[in-house]
Design a protein around this motif. Sequence first.
Motif, PDB file in Angstrom:
ATOM      1  N   CYS A  11       0.846  -1.192   0.000  1.00  0.00           N
ATOM      2  CA  CYS A  11       0.000   0.000   0.000  1.00  0.00           C
ATOM      3  C   CYS A  11       0.880   1.240   0.000  1.00  0.00           C
ATOM      4  CB  CYS A  11      -0.906  -0.005   1.226  1.00  0.00           C
ATOM      5  SG  CYS A  11      -1.968   1.445   1.370  1.00  0.00           S
ATOM      6  N   GLU A  12       0.589   2.188  -0.894  1.00  0.00           N
ATOM      7  CA  GLU A  12       1.375   3.414  -1.008  1.00  0.00           C
ATOM      8  C   GLU A  12       1.165   4.356   0.170  1.00  0.00           C
ATOM      9  OE1 GLU A  12       0.929   5.432  -4.734  1.00  0.00           O
ATOM     10  OE2 GLU A  12       1.337   3.612  -5.879  1.00  0.00           O
ATOM     11  N   PHE A  13       0.077   4.161   0.925  1.00  0.00           N
ATOM     12  CA  PHE A  13      -0.184   5.052   2.049  1.00  0.00           C
ATOM     13  C   PHE A  13       0.327   4.487   3.367  1.00  0.00           C
ATOM     14  CE2 PHE A  13      -2.785   6.926   5.414  1.00  0.00           C
ATOM     15  CZ  PHE A  13      -2.514   8.267   5.191  1.00  0.00           C
ATOM     16  N   CYS A  14      -0.114   3.276   3.704  1.00  0.00           N
ATOM     17  CA  CYS A  14       0.244   2.730   5.015  1.00  0.00           C
ATOM     18  C   CYS A  14       1.456   1.804   4.984  1.00  0.00           C
ATOM     19  CB  CYS A  14      -0.947   2.000   5.626  1.00  0.00           C
ATOM     20  SG  CYS A  14      -1.437   0.491   4.754  1.00  0.00           S
ATOM     21  N   GLY A  15       1.842   1.338   3.806  1.00  0.00           N
ATOM     22  CA  GLY A  15       3.020   0.489   3.685  1.00  0.00           C
ATOM     23  C   GLY A  15       2.769  -0.983   3.979  1.00  0.00           C
ATOM     24  N   GLU A  16       1.528  -1.349   4.237  1.00  0.00           N
ATOM     25  CA  GLU A  16       1.181  -2.746   4.513  1.00  0.00           C
ATOM     26  C   GLU A  16       1.134  -3.543   3.214  1.00  0.00           C
ATOM     27  OE1 GLU A  16       0.498  -4.211   7.585  1.00  0.00           O
ATOM     28  OE2 GLU A  16       1.240  -2.308   8.407  1.00  0.00           O
ATOM     29  N   THR A  22      -6.121  -6.282  -9.242  1.00  0.00           N
ATOM     30  CA  THR A  22      -5.746  -5.684 -10.532  1.00  0.00           C
ATOM     31  C   THR A  22      -4.299  -5.229 -10.443  1.00  0.00           C
ATOM     32  OG1 THR A  22      -6.359  -3.415  -9.991  1.00  0.00           O
ATOM     33  CG2 THR A  22      -8.113  -4.817 -10.896  1.00  0.00           C
ATOM     34  N   THR A  23      -3.701  -4.960 -11.572  1.00  0.00           N
ATOM     35  CA  THR A  23      -2.295  -4.563 -11.584  1.00  0.00           C
ATOM     36  C   THR A  23      -2.096  -3.081 -11.285  1.00  0.00           C
ATOM     37  OG1 THR A  23      -2.399  -4.193 -13.963  1.00  0.00           O
ATOM     38  CG2 THR A  23      -1.654  -6.360 -13.223  1.00  0.00           C
ATOM     39  N   VAL A  24      -3.153  -2.296 -11.316  1.00  0.00           N
ATOM     40  CA  VAL A  24      -3.039  -0.858 -11.103  1.00  0.00           C
ATOM     41  C   VAL A  24      -3.471  -0.411  -9.709  1.00  0.00           C
ATOM     42  CG1 VAL A  24      -3.251  -0.256 -13.536  1.00  0.00           C
ATOM     43  CG2 VAL A  24      -5.302  -0.448 -12.129  1.00  0.00           C
ATOM     44  N   THR A  25      -3.861  -1.331  -8.850  1.00  0.00           N
ATOM     45  CA  THR A  25      -4.290  -0.996  -7.498  1.00  0.00           C
ATOM     46  C   THR A  25      -3.110  -0.426  -6.720  1.00  0.00           C
ATOM     47  OG1 THR A  25      -5.895  -2.792  -7.547  1.00  0.00           O
ATOM     48  CG2 THR A  25      -5.352  -1.896  -5.391  1.00  0.00           C
ATOM     49  N   ARG A  26      -3.335   0.703  -6.038  1.00  0.00           N
ATOM     50  CA  ARG A  26      -2.256   1.373  -5.316  1.00  0.00           C
ATOM     51  C   ARG A  26      -2.415   1.287  -3.808  1.00  0.00           C
ATOM     52  NH1 ARG A  26      -2.593   7.230  -7.435  1.00  0.00           N
ATOM     53  NH2 ARG A  26      -1.014   7.489  -5.828  1.00  0.00           N
ATOM     54  N   PHE A  27      -3.640   1.107  -3.325  1.00  0.00           N
ATOM     55  CA  PHE A  27      -3.904   1.148  -1.892  1.00  0.00           C
ATOM     56  C   PHE A  27      -4.583  -0.135  -1.442  1.00  0.00           C
ATOM     57  CE2 PHE A  27      -4.222   5.445  -3.650  1.00  0.00           C
ATOM     58  CZ  PHE A  27      -3.132   6.023  -3.002  1.00  0.00           C
ATOM     59  N   CYS A  28      -4.415  -0.444  -0.139  1.00  0.00           N
ATOM     60  CA  CYS A  28      -4.972  -1.689   0.382  1.00  0.00           C
ATOM     61  C   CYS A  28      -6.485  -1.627   0.555  1.00  0.00           C
ATOM     62  CB  CYS A  28      -4.293  -2.062   1.701  1.00  0.00           C
ATOM     63  SG  CYS A  28      -4.476  -0.848   3.020  1.00  0.00           S
ATOM     64  N   HIS A  30     -10.252   1.254   0.791  1.00  0.00           N
ATOM     65  CA  HIS A  30     -10.880   2.551   0.602  1.00  0.00           C
ATOM     66  C   HIS A  30     -10.353   3.586   1.607  1.00  0.00           C
ATOM     67  CE1 HIS A  30     -13.879   5.461  -0.573  1.00  0.00           C
ATOM     68  NE2 HIS A  30     -14.273   5.570   0.691  1.00  0.00           N
ATOM     69  N   THR A  31     -10.121   3.156   2.828  1.00  0.00           N
ATOM     70  CA  THR A  31      -9.648   4.078   3.866  1.00  0.00           C
ATOM     71  C   THR A  31      -8.297   4.690   3.492  1.00  0.00           C
ATOM     72  OG1 THR A  31     -10.775   2.724   5.510  1.00  0.00           O
ATOM     73  CG2 THR A  31      -9.168   4.302   6.326  1.00  0.00           C
ATOM     74  N   CYS A  32      -7.351   3.851   3.079  1.00  0.00           N
ATOM     75  CA  CYS A  32      -6.028   4.359   2.693  1.00  0.00           C
ATOM     76  C   CYS A  32      -6.120   5.230   1.449  1.00  0.00           C
ATOM     77  CB  CYS A  32      -5.056   3.203   2.452  1.00  0.00           C
ATOM     78  SG  CYS A  32      -4.439   2.471   3.979  1.00  0.00           S
ATOM     79  N   ALA A  33      -6.977   4.880   0.503  1.00  0.00           N
ATOM     80  CA  ALA A  33      -7.151   5.682  -0.704  1.00  0.00           C
ATOM     81  C   ALA A  33      -7.699   7.065  -0.340  1.00  0.00           C
ATOM     82  CB  ALA A  33      -8.073   4.980  -1.687  1.00  0.00           C
ATOM     83  N   SER A  34      -8.677   7.109   0.559  1.00  0.00           N
ATOM     84  CA  SER A  34      -9.263   8.388   0.987  1.00  0.00           C
ATOM     85  C   SER A  34      -8.249   9.235   1.736  1.00  0.00           C
ATOM     86  CB  SER A  34     -10.467   8.142   1.896  1.00  0.00           C
ATOM     87  OG  SER A  34     -11.478   7.489   1.195  1.00  0.00           O
ATOM     88  N   ARG A  35      -7.510   8.617   2.634  1.00  0.00           N
ATOM     89  CA  ARG A  35      -6.512   9.363   3.405  1.00  0.00           C
ATOM     90  C   ARG A  35      -5.404   9.900   2.503  1.00  0.00           C
ATOM     91  NH1 ARG A  35      -6.282   5.364   8.659  1.00  0.00           N
ATOM     92  NH2 ARG A  35      -8.262   6.070   9.525  1.00  0.00           N
ATOM     93  N   SER A  36      -5.012   9.120   1.525  1.00  0.00           N
ATOM     94  CA  SER A  36      -3.982   9.567   0.580  1.00  0.00           C
ATOM     95  C   SER A  36      -4.490  10.758  -0.233  1.00  0.00           C
ATOM     96  CB  SER A  36      -3.590   8.427  -0.347  1.00  0.00           C
ATOM     97  OG  SER A  36      -2.666   8.869  -1.304  1.00  0.00           O
ATOM     98  N   TYR A  37      -5.730  10.692  -0.665  1.00  0.00           N
ATOM     99  CA  TYR A  37      -6.338  11.781  -1.434  1.00  0.00           C
ATOM    100  C   TYR A  37      -6.356  13.068  -0.601  1.00  0.00           C
ATOM    101  CZ  TYR A  37      -9.950  14.573  -3.685  1.00  0.00           C
ATOM    102  OH  TYR A  37     -10.642  15.590  -4.272  1.00  0.00           O
ATOM    103  N   LYS A  38      -6.781  12.940   0.651  1.00  0.00           N
ATOM    104  CA  LYS A  38      -6.842  14.113   1.524  1.00  0.00           C
ATOM    105  C   LYS A  38      -5.449  14.687   1.767  1.00  0.00           C
ATOM    106  CE  LYS A  38     -11.110  13.053   3.930  1.00  0.00           C
ATOM    107  NZ  LYS A  38     -11.753  12.768   5.218  1.00  0.00           N
ATOM    108  N   GLN A  39      -4.468  13.817   1.925  1.00  0.00           N
ATOM    109  CA  GLN A  39      -3.102  14.275   2.141  1.00  0.00           C
ATOM    110  C   GLN A  39      -2.575  15.020   0.910  1.00  0.00           C
ATOM    111  OE1 GLN A  39      -0.385  11.145   3.156  1.00  0.00           O
ATOM    112  NE2 GLN A  39       1.348  12.517   3.386  1.00  0.00           N
TER     113      GLN A  39
END
Length: 122
Positions: A11-16, A22-28, A30-39
């Motif tokens: 995961c690009e946000f939490c590192g877990e 899919t091959t394009v998934t970046r986050f583990c 919805h929570t990490c995706a939302s937090r990354s967006y806000k950051q």
Amino acid sequence: MSSKIEVQKICEFCGEEFIAKTTVTRFCGHTCASRSYKQRKKENKVGRAIEETNKQKILSITELNQEVIKQKDFLSIKEAHTLLGLSERTFYRLMKAGTIQATKLGKRTIIKRSEIDKLFAS
């Protein structure tokens, strides 16, 4: 049509580590995706605020330089065209036409402050 791909990713946000479908998934999730967006949005706002502050600093330095230029008795060509708010080319045209008298001192060209004041005396 569903895919049965399972890709080990980090995961690009939490590192877990997680399993992506899919091959394009970046986050583990919805929570990490939302937090990354806000950051990212927060960093963008902070960046714009810093940029705006830098612009204001540059403007205040320019105003300070103009105050110094206004107090000089002899100006360089650059100082003179900056003071008048003209382009350098236009200033040279005024010199060529004889509207502004300039004097050569070695390689330097200087303009008396009184010459510029005469332009506005009329």
